[in-house]
Design a protein around this motif. Structure first.
Motif, PDB file in Angstrom:
ATOM      1  N   ILE A 189       0.850  -1.193   0.000  1.00  0.00           N
ATOM      2  CA  ILE A 189       0.000   0.000   0.000  1.00  0.00           C
ATOM      3  C   ILE A 189       0.882   1.239   0.000  1.00  0.00           C
ATOM      4  CG2 ILE A 189      -1.790   1.250   1.256  1.00  0.00           C
ATOM      5  CD1 ILE A 189      -2.685  -1.426   2.398  1.00  0.00           C
ATOM      6  N   GLU A 190       0.539   2.200  -0.829  1.00  0.00           N
ATOM      7  CA  GLU A 190       1.400   3.374  -1.028  1.00  0.00           C
ATOM      8  C   GLU A 190       1.601   4.174   0.265  1.00  0.00           C
ATOM      9  OE1 GLU A 190       1.929   6.938  -4.284  1.00  0.00           O
ATOM     10  OE2 GLU A 190      -0.101   6.349  -3.730  1.00  0.00           O
ATOM     11  N   THR A 191       0.550   4.712   0.838  1.00  0.00           N
ATOM     12  CA  THR A 191       0.663   5.522   2.056  1.00  0.00           C
ATOM     13  C   THR A 191      -0.369   5.052   3.073  1.00  0.00           C
ATOM     14  OG1 THR A 191      -0.805   7.165   1.058  1.00  0.00           O
ATOM     15  CG2 THR A 191       1.558   7.587   0.923  1.00  0.00           C
ATOM     16  N   PHE A 192       0.120   4.417   4.107  1.00  0.00           N
ATOM     17  CA  PHE A 192      -0.769   3.957   5.173  1.00  0.00           C
ATOM     18  C   PHE A 192       0.078   3.800   6.424  1.00  0.00           C
ATOM     19  CE2 PHE A 192      -3.473   0.534   7.207  1.00  0.00           C
ATOM     20  CZ  PHE A 192      -4.498   1.410   7.546  1.00  0.00           C
ATOM     21  N   VAL A 193      -0.229   4.577   7.436  1.00  0.00           N
ATOM     22  CA  VAL A 193       0.576   4.566   8.658  1.00  0.00           C
ATOM     23  C   VAL A 193      -0.199   3.901   9.783  1.00  0.00           C
ATOM     24  CG1 VAL A 193       1.895   6.609   8.038  1.00  0.00           C
ATOM     25  CG2 VAL A 193      -0.270   6.874   9.274  1.00  0.00           C
ATOM     26  N   GLY A 194       0.518   3.620  10.872  1.00  0.00           N
ATOM     27  CA  GLY A 194      -0.096   2.956  12.005  1.00  0.00           C
ATOM     28  C   GLY A 194      -1.051   3.844  12.771  1.00  0.00           C
ATOM     29  N   ALA A 195      -1.842   3.225  13.648  1.00  0.00           N
ATOM     30  CA  ALA A 195      -2.767   3.992  14.479  1.00  0.00           C
ATOM     31  C   ALA A 195      -2.009   4.966  15.365  1.00  0.00           C
ATOM     32  CB  ALA A 195      -3.616   3.040  15.332  1.00  0.00           C
ATOM     33  N   ASN A 196      -0.788   4.586  15.726  1.00  0.00           N
ATOM     34  CA  ASN A 196       0.093   5.441  16.522  1.00  0.00           C
ATOM     35  C   ASN A 196       1.103   6.111  15.600  1.00  0.00           C
ATOM     36  OD1 ASN A 196       1.295   3.069  15.850  1.00  0.00           O
ATOM     37  ND2 ASN A 196       1.901   2.500  17.913  1.00  0.00           N
ATOM     38  N   ALA A 197       0.614   6.865  14.622  1.00  0.00           N
ATOM     39  CA  ALA A 197       1.454   7.404  13.550  1.00  0.00           C
ATOM     40  C   ALA A 197       2.535   8.344  14.050  1.00  0.00           C
ATOM     41  CB  ALA A 197       0.577   8.129  12.531  1.00  0.00           C
ATOM     42  N   SER A 198       2.355   8.935  15.229  1.00  0.00           N
ATOM     43  CA  SER A 198       3.340   9.880  15.741  1.00  0.00           C
ATOM     44  C   SER A 198       4.594   9.182  16.276  1.00  0.00           C
ATOM     45  CB  SER A 198       2.722  10.744  16.852  1.00  0.00           C
ATOM     46  OG  SER A 198       2.250   9.921  17.915  1.00  0.00           O
ATOM     47  N   LEU A 199       4.522   7.850  16.477  1.00  0.00           N
ATOM     48  CA  LEU A 199       5.684   7.099  16.955  1.00  0.00           C
ATOM     49  C   LEU A 199       6.486   6.567  15.766  1.00  0.00           C
ATOM     50  CD1 LEU A 199       4.069   5.036  19.858  1.00  0.00           C
ATOM     51  CD2 LEU A 199       5.194   7.270  19.991  1.00  0.00           C
ATOM     52  N   GLU A 200       7.731   6.181  16.038  1.00  0.00           N
ATOM     53  CA  GLU A 200       8.600   5.681  14.986  1.00  0.00           C
ATOM     54  C   GLU A 200       8.019   4.433  14.326  1.00  0.00           C
ATOM     55  OE1 GLU A 200      11.842   5.438  12.419  1.00  0.00           O
ATOM     56  OE2 GLU A 200      11.172   7.070  13.722  1.00  0.00           O
ATOM     57  N   MET A 201       7.496   3.496  15.150  1.00  0.00           N
ATOM     58  CA  MET A 201       6.974   2.259  14.553  1.00  0.00           C
ATOM     59  C   MET A 201       5.694   2.508  13.764  1.00  0.00           C
ATOM     60  SD  MET A 201       5.245   0.028  17.603  1.00  0.00           S
ATOM     61  CE  MET A 201       3.674   0.480  18.340  1.00  0.00           C
ATOM     62  N   GLY A 202       5.052   3.667  13.972  1.00  0.00           N
ATOM     63  CA  GLY A 202       3.852   3.982  13.214  1.00  0.00           C
ATOM     64  C   GLY A 202       4.117   4.222  11.742  1.00  0.00           C
ATOM     65  N   LYS A 203       5.398   4.426  11.377  1.00  0.00           N
ATOM     66  CA  LYS A 203       5.748   4.624   9.971  1.00  0.00           C
ATOM     67  C   LYS A 203       5.674   3.312   9.185  1.00  0.00           C
ATOM     68  CE  LYS A 203       9.004   8.311  11.201  1.00  0.00           C
ATOM     69  NZ  LYS A 203      10.436   8.727  11.178  1.00  0.00           N
ATOM     70  N   TYR A 204       5.780   2.183   9.906  1.00  0.00           N
ATOM     71  CA  TYR A 204       5.805   0.867   9.264  1.00  0.00           C
ATOM     72  C   TYR A 204       4.527   0.115   9.625  1.00  0.00           C
ATOM     73  CZ  TYR A 204      10.703   2.291   9.400  1.00  0.00           C
ATOM     74  OH  TYR A 204      11.866   3.004   9.300  1.00  0.00           O
ATOM     75  N   THR A 205       3.883  -0.427   8.616  1.00  0.00           N
ATOM     76  CA  THR A 205       2.565  -1.024   8.833  1.00  0.00           C
ATOM     77  C   THR A 205       2.460  -2.413   8.212  1.00  0.00           C
ATOM     78  OG1 THR A 205       1.568   1.179   8.798  1.00  0.00           O
ATOM     79  CG2 THR A 205       0.087  -0.688   8.535  1.00  0.00           C
ATOM     80  N   VAL A 206       1.929  -3.338   9.002  1.00  0.00           N
ATOM     81  CA  VAL A 206       1.602  -4.691   8.535  1.00  0.00           C
ATOM     82  C   VAL A 206       0.098  -4.886   8.697  1.00  0.00           C
ATOM     83  CG1 VAL A 206       1.927  -7.155   8.906  1.00  0.00           C
ATOM     84  CG2 VAL A 206       3.851  -5.592   9.205  1.00  0.00           C
ATOM     85  N   ILE A 207      -0.555  -5.406   7.652  1.00  0.00           N
ATOM     86  CA  ILE A 207      -2.002  -5.647   7.706  1.00  0.00           C
ATOM     87  C   ILE A 207      -2.264  -7.135   7.542  1.00  0.00           C
ATOM     88  CG2 ILE A 207      -4.249  -5.037   6.735  1.00  0.00           C
ATOM     89  CD1 ILE A 207      -2.892  -2.586   5.490  1.00  0.00           C
ATOM     90  N   PHE A 208      -2.866  -7.719   8.558  1.00  0.00           N
ATOM     91  CA  PHE A 208      -3.271  -9.119   8.515  1.00  0.00           C
ATOM     92  C   PHE A 208      -4.742  -9.199   8.102  1.00  0.00           C
ATOM     93  CE2 PHE A 208       0.186  -9.089  11.605  1.00  0.00           C
ATOM     94  CZ  PHE A 208       0.932 -10.200  11.236  1.00  0.00           C
ATOM     95  N   PRO A 209      -5.161 -10.318   7.492  1.00  0.00           N
ATOM     96  CA  PRO A 209      -6.586 -10.505   7.211  1.00  0.00           C
ATOM     97  C   PRO A 209      -7.386 -10.528   8.519  1.00  0.00           C
ATOM     98  CG  PRO A 209      -5.261 -12.096   5.997  1.00  0.00           C
ATOM     99  CD  PRO A 209      -4.349 -11.441   6.980  1.00  0.00           C
ATOM    100  N   GLN A 210      -8.500  -9.832   8.510  1.00  0.00           N
ATOM    101  CA  GLN A 210      -9.371  -9.814   9.694  1.00  0.00           C
ATOM    102  C   GLN A 210     -10.155 -11.116   9.732  1.00  0.00           C
ATOM    103  OE1 GLN A 210     -10.128  -8.986  12.751  1.00  0.00           O
ATOM    104  NE2 GLN A 210     -10.817  -6.879  12.423  1.00  0.00           N
ATOM    105  N   VAL A 211      -9.827 -11.957  10.693  1.00  0.00           N
ATOM    106  CA  VAL A 211     -10.507 -13.252  10.775  1.00  0.00           C
ATOM    107  C   VAL A 211     -11.571 -13.175  11.865  1.00  0.00           C
ATOM    108  CG1 VAL A 211      -8.668 -14.608   9.757  1.00  0.00           C
ATOM    109  CG2 VAL A 211      -8.577 -14.102  12.183  1.00  0.00           C
ATOM    110  N   LYS A 212     -11.649 -14.123  12.709  1.00  0.00           N
ATOM    111  CA  LYS A 212     -12.732 -14.193  13.679  1.00  0.00           C
ATOM    112  C   LYS A 212     -12.813 -12.936  14.523  1.00  0.00           C
ATOM    113  CE  LYS A 212     -14.769 -17.312  17.054  1.00  0.00           C
ATOM    114  NZ  LYS A 212     -14.629 -18.588  17.771  1.00  0.00           N
TER     115      LYS A 212
END
Length: 394
Positions: A189-212
């Motif tokens: 995905i081109e531009t998508f940041v974490g829910a905590n975008a203000s933190l360093e790790m918010g720059k990197y995002t992994v999206i898992f399939p929403q299961v149960k």
């Protein structure tokens, strides 16, 4: 000769010149790092995309235990799609810009360099709801969004994580290690940041399939335009009147635009405070320079007249004064350079927010030198006229 003459003048008024040099150094130290922090904060906000402007995010808590949470959520989704103006609904957790959220350690299979990343769980509707752009690969398929306990070994990642891991965005089909388990990247995905975008790790995002789905359900509701003023009431009435679903309660509901603004509320306040500090220090520096120059010239009015009578030109007098004051400014600049570098290094090591701002320092120092020049030039013109008048009176 010039150096010894300048040194004599400086030693005669060493206290005033020391104060001026110290104020210049403090101004450079504070202003240089404050401007750098302001730019860093702005950069963080700029790289955090304003996505989902027509979307509202809500957390729903199911109050019944051991209920069919998936069935309840699907019933709520169908009910929400009946609301006028609602285009699509996605189950995505956590809510973008909502803060917090899970994290994961991500690395390639050939490299042990681990990147701490923000995690989302989402269905295939997320891309449409937030109008995200996939630059490589594909979206999740409906078959990958299952109600099974075991999630399929596929993920999507954002472009920032892709380029950091592989050096490029075109990595669909590549495998990565997430917390010790291997996953295949279906899309980037081109531009998508974490829910905590203000933190360093918010720059990197992994999206898992929403299961149960569980007792808590994060839901994104996309309208066909900006949500109407009564959007909150429409959503609440729809969900609470949905007789097909079990009891539940809405714990929060906000537009993503409001959540993004709230996420950077402290950063915006910091920018305003630092801007005021920058202005105050430049004002103090200007007032100090003006005061030292006036005090200096008040004592030297007659000496200027004597120098003129002895054959010195206005240019010679002007050069000697500029040499004297620019020496003080240069000393303040050197002290400011060292102190700002020390403070910048501390901020970089402790908070990872500031690299040494060389250009910012040079610009601030140039502005102070300009202030010194303009103040001296204005004062020299007045003082030379007064010096001639004082000699005539004498």
């Amino acid at each position: 000769m010039y150096l010894s003459t300048t040194a004599k003048f400086i030693s005669h008024r060493k206290l005033a010149y020391f104060v001026m040099s110290l104020i210049i150094a403090l101004t450079l130290m504070v202003v240089t790092n404050a401007i750098s922090i302001v730019f860093n904060v702005q950069k963080t906000m700029d790289i955090t995309p304003s996505i989902g402007n027509n979307t509202m995010g809500l957390w729903i808590k199911n109050t019944q235990n051991n209920a069919d949470f998936n069935g309840q959520s699907l019933s709520d989704r169908n009910a929400l799609l009946s609301v006028p103006g609602v285009e699509e609904v996605s189950f995505t957790s956590p809510i973008p810009f909502g803060g917090g959220g899970p994290e994961a350690k991500v690395k390639t299979l050939l490299n042990d360099h681990v990147i701490l990343s923000s995690v989302f769980y989402a269905d295939e509707k997320l891309i449409d709801v937030l109008q995200l752009k996939i630059t490589s690969g594909r979206n999740f398929t409906a078959s990958e969004i299952t109600a099974d306990e075991e999630s399929p070994n596929v993920v999507m990642i954002n472009a920032k994580l892709a380029t950091t891991l592989f050096g490029e965005e075109n990595v669909a089909g590549q495998s990565i290690d997430i917390s010790g388990k291997t996953y295949v990247i279906t899309g980037v995905i081109e531009t998508f940041v974490g829910a905590n975008a203000s933190l360093e790790m918010g720059k990197y995002t992994v999206i898992f399939p929403q299961v149960k789905l569980g007792k808590w359900t994060a839901t994104l509701v996309k309208f066909n335009s900006v949500p109407p003023p009564n959007a909150v009431k429409l959503i609440e009435d729809t969900l609470y009147n949905n007789s097909q679903a079990a009891s539940r309660m809405i714990t929060s509901i906000n537009t993503l635009s409001d959540l993004r603004a709230a996420l950077f509320k402290k950063d915006l306040a910091l920018q305003k405070i630092l801007s005021a500090v920058i202005f105050a220090f430049f004002l103090i520096s200007f007032a100090t320079i003006m005061g030292v120059v006036k005090f200096n010239f008040a004592e030297r009015i007659k000496s200027f007249g004597i120098q003129r009578a002895l054959g010195m030109s206005e240019w010679d007098i002007r050069v000697s004064i500029f040499r004297e004051f620019f020496t003080i400014a240069f000393c303040g600049g050197i002290l400011g350079l060292l102190s700002s570098w020390v403070l910048s290094s501390y901020l970089a090591q402790t908070y990872s927010i500031v690299d040494y701002p060389v250009w910012t320092f040079l610009q601030a120092f140039s502005l102070i030198v300009t202030l010194v020049f303009l103040t001296l030039e204005s004062q020299i013109r007045r003082s030379l006229k007064k010096s001639v008048a004082s000699l005539l009176v004498t």
